[in-house]
Design a protein around this motif. Structure first.
Motif, PDB file in Angstrom:
ATOM      1  N   VAL A 125      43.280  -6.095 -34.296  1.00 50.65           N
ATOM      2  CA  VAL A 125      43.739  -7.645 -34.435  1.00 50.65           C
ATOM      3  C   VAL A 125      45.176  -7.729 -34.407  1.00 50.65           C
ATOM      4  N   LEU A 126      45.548  -7.079 -35.398  1.00 46.82           N
ATOM      5  CA  LEU A 126      46.941  -7.472 -36.428  1.00 46.82           C
ATOM      6  C   LEU A 126      48.174  -7.204 -35.098  1.00 46.82           C
ATOM      7  N   THR A 127      47.492  -6.052 -34.147  1.00 46.23           N
ATOM      8  CA  THR A 127      48.198  -5.409 -32.691  1.00 46.23           C
ATOM      9  C   THR A 127      48.048  -6.373 -31.409  1.00 46.23           C
ATOM     10  N   VAL A 128      47.478  -7.078 -31.821  1.00 45.15           N
ATOM     11  CA  VAL A 128      47.500  -8.256 -30.457  1.00 45.15           C
ATOM     12  C   VAL A 128      48.008  -9.463 -31.044  1.00 45.15           C
ATOM     13  N   LEU A 129      48.324  -9.819 -32.422  1.00 50.49           N
ATOM     14  CA  LEU A 129      48.643 -10.718 -32.797  1.00 50.49           C
ATOM     15  C   LEU A 129      50.317 -10.527 -32.359  1.00 50.49           C
TER      16      LEU A 129
END
Length: 300
Positions: free
Chosen positions: A71-75
């Motif tokens: 999730v954090l990588t996508v953000l």
């Protein structure tokens, strides 16, 4: 699920105590504990369990952290794409670097980027490599310049991208009149009977040098534990001690001494690290490109 609570769980997966997580997130330990309790209530399963003085993630907690990483990588990817759409290299870029690399590499990089991109503000914080990677993992910095002497420095895995910068060779430094100063190379066994000056400012580097000597069959007699290279240079130049210094630092030291490569040759590998999701961010891209040009221009 609340993103701040997910980040707290992610930090706990490597730091293992509420106090350590609180320090990174600028919260109190009780606030971190409350966030994690609220997250457990949201998901309906236990995510942590006490283990001695620390806290360990349950299987469910580990599964959730794996999703949080994605999730954090996508953000990060979303922020990078929006920055590209704005077509402007601006804002603040936070850089963590250990002292030797910061002194040798960053002044020309910052000077060049200030001239080319006046709206880009670069802030530098001196950190040892493990600290820099930890700061990168907690979003406290955007770039970390690190070496590999500490082995597995911090959590990174597929979420952190490393780009090689320099292979930095280690040298023995001795007074110019020392009996070994004219050698082409020196094996560690030849230094068994010497007095040593070591840099105690970086426990990782000091422990690395001590480990080299112990693998050669002895523990060196350290007569000077120094906070940086100035006293090391003075001790060596006067003939009071010898030391082992990375080549990148040699150019920053003042004194009269000889530098002899180790046999077999030993290098530390210096790289620039950033979050994988921000690999296309315009500010990070131009910083890394300029850093690579600067590293390439350094004398061997």
């Amino acid at each position: 699920m609340d993103l701040a609570r997910l980040k707290a769980l992610r930090e706990l997966s490597t730091r293992h105590t509420m106090t350590a997580v609180a320090d990174v997130l600028c919260l109190t330990p009780s606030a971190v504990s409350q966030q994690l309790a609220q997250l457990e209530a949201e998901v309906g399963v236990p995510l942590t369990e006490r283990r001695g003085r620390g806290v360990k993630l349950t299987h469910a907690g580990e599964v959730l952290v794996g999703h949080v990483e994605r999730v954090l990588t996508v953000l990060d990817e979303a922020k990078s794409e929006l920055a590209q759409i704005r077509q402007e290299i601006a804002g603040t870029l936070r850089v963590a670097a250990f002292a030797t690399a910061a002194a040798a590499l960053l002044p020309p990089v910052i000077q060049a980027l200030r001239a080319a991109y006046p709206r880009l503000q670069i802030t530098l914080v001196e950190m040892e490599p493990a600290e820099g990677l930890a700061a990168l993992g907690s979003w406290s910095t955007d770039i970390a310049i690190v070496d590999d002497l500490g082995g597995r420095l911090a959590r990174g895995g597929q979420t952190v991208k490393h780009v090689p910068l320099i292979d930095d060779e280690l040298h023995v430094i001795l007074a110019t009149g020392h009996r070994l100063a004219r050698k082409k190379t020196l094996g560690l066994a030849e230094l068994r009977d010497e007095e040593w000056a070591l840099d105690s400012a970086s426990s990782v580097y000091g422990e690395f040098v001590l480990g080299l000597c112990r693998r050669a069959g002895y523990t060196p007699r350290v007569s000077a534990e120094c906070l940086g290279s100035e006293i090391i240079a003075a001790m060596v130049s006067s003939g009071c001690a010898i030391s082992i210094i990375p080549g990148l630092r040699l150019g920053q030291m003042r004194g009269s001494f000889a530098a002899v490569p180790l046999r077999p040759r030993i290098h530390r590998h210096i790289s620039v690290a950033f979050r994988q999701g921000e690999r296309t961010h315009p500010a990070i891209r131009v910083f890394v490109e300029q850093l690579l040009r600067t590293a390439k221009s350094l004398p061997p």
